[in-house]
Design a protein around this motif. Structure first.
Motif, mmCIF file in Angstrom:
data_model
loop_
_atom_site.group_PDB
_atom_site.id
_atom_site.type_symbol
_atom_site.label_atom_id
_atom_site.label_comp_id
_atom_site.label_asym_id
_atom_site.label_seq_id
_atom_site.Cartn_x
_atom_site.Cartn_y
_atom_site.Cartn_z
ATOM 1 N N ASP A 62 10.535 30.172 -6.162
ATOM 2 C CA ASP A 62 10.470 30.781 -4.827
ATOM 3 C C ASP A 62 9.959 32.218 -4.896
ATOM 4 O OD1 ASP A 62 13.462 29.166 -3.487
ATOM 5 O OD2 ASP A 62 11.392 28.477 -3.664
ATOM 6 N N SER A 63 10.275 32.904 -5.978
ATOM 7 C CA SER A 63 9.913 34.317 -6.095
ATOM 8 C C SER A 63 8.411 34.541 -6.228
ATOM 9 C CB SER A 63 10.632 34.943 -7.295
ATOM 10 O OG SER A 63 10.284 34.261 -8.483
ATOM 11 N N GLU A 89 8.783 43.864 -10.096
ATOM 12 C CA GLU A 89 9.755 42.863 -10.576
ATOM 13 C C GLU A 89 9.095 41.674 -11.266
ATOM 14 O OE1 GLU A 89 9.555 44.172 -7.493
ATOM 15 O OE2 GLU A 89 10.076 42.671 -5.962
ATOM 16 N N ASP A 90 7.770 41.610 -11.251
ATOM 17 C CA ASP A 90 7.056 40.573 -11.997
ATOM 18 C C ASP A 90 6.863 40.972 -13.471
ATOM 19 O OD1 ASP A 90 4.984 40.090 -9.122
ATOM 20 O OD2 ASP A 90 6.620 38.792 -9.796
#
Length: 127
Positions: A62-63, A89-90
């Motif tokens: 989902d992210s 955040e990746d």
């Protein structure tokens, strides 16, 4: 012997794009499901995306849904991960993985289901 070699990682600003590649050898690529996983410092490895035999089926965390696209070239024995709109955040080490499955099987999202792994490529997204 089986080899999976990732490439394409690097440093990019937030909002930018990267395309990861995973070149494989030593197994019949076209009959293997392929997956991408990532592991950030201090965190557990997590599923990113998976693809079936002929790219007719894909699955995403989902992210990353809507930002990342997994694809494959069975003539080149290579799987790709196009990453757009990257976020800090990746940031993680990205790994490709392979598992032998019948075409109609569900796409596995657990790392333990995959048989072969690459060594990983670092992706760093700056704010």
């Amino acid at each position: 012997q089986v080899q999976l070699v990732e490439s394409g990682g690097g440093l990019v600003q937030a909002g930018g794009s990267l395309r990861l590649s995973c070149a494989t050898s030593g197994f019949t690529f076209s009959t293997y499901f392929m997956g991408w996983f990532r592991q950030a410092p201090g965190k557990e490895r997590e599923f990113v995306a998976a693809i079936g035999w002929n790219a007719d089926r894909t699955s995403y965390a989902d992210s990353v849904k809507g930002r990342f696209t997994i694809s494959r070239d069975n003539d080149k024995n290579t799987v790709y991960l196009q990453m757009n709109s990257l976020k800090p955040e990746d940031t993680a080490v990205y790994y490709c993985a392979a598992v032998l499955r019948w075409r109609s099987n569900p796409l596995p999202r657990e790392g333990a289901e995959y048989a072969y792994w690459g060594q990983g490529t670092q992706v760093t997204v700056s704010a």
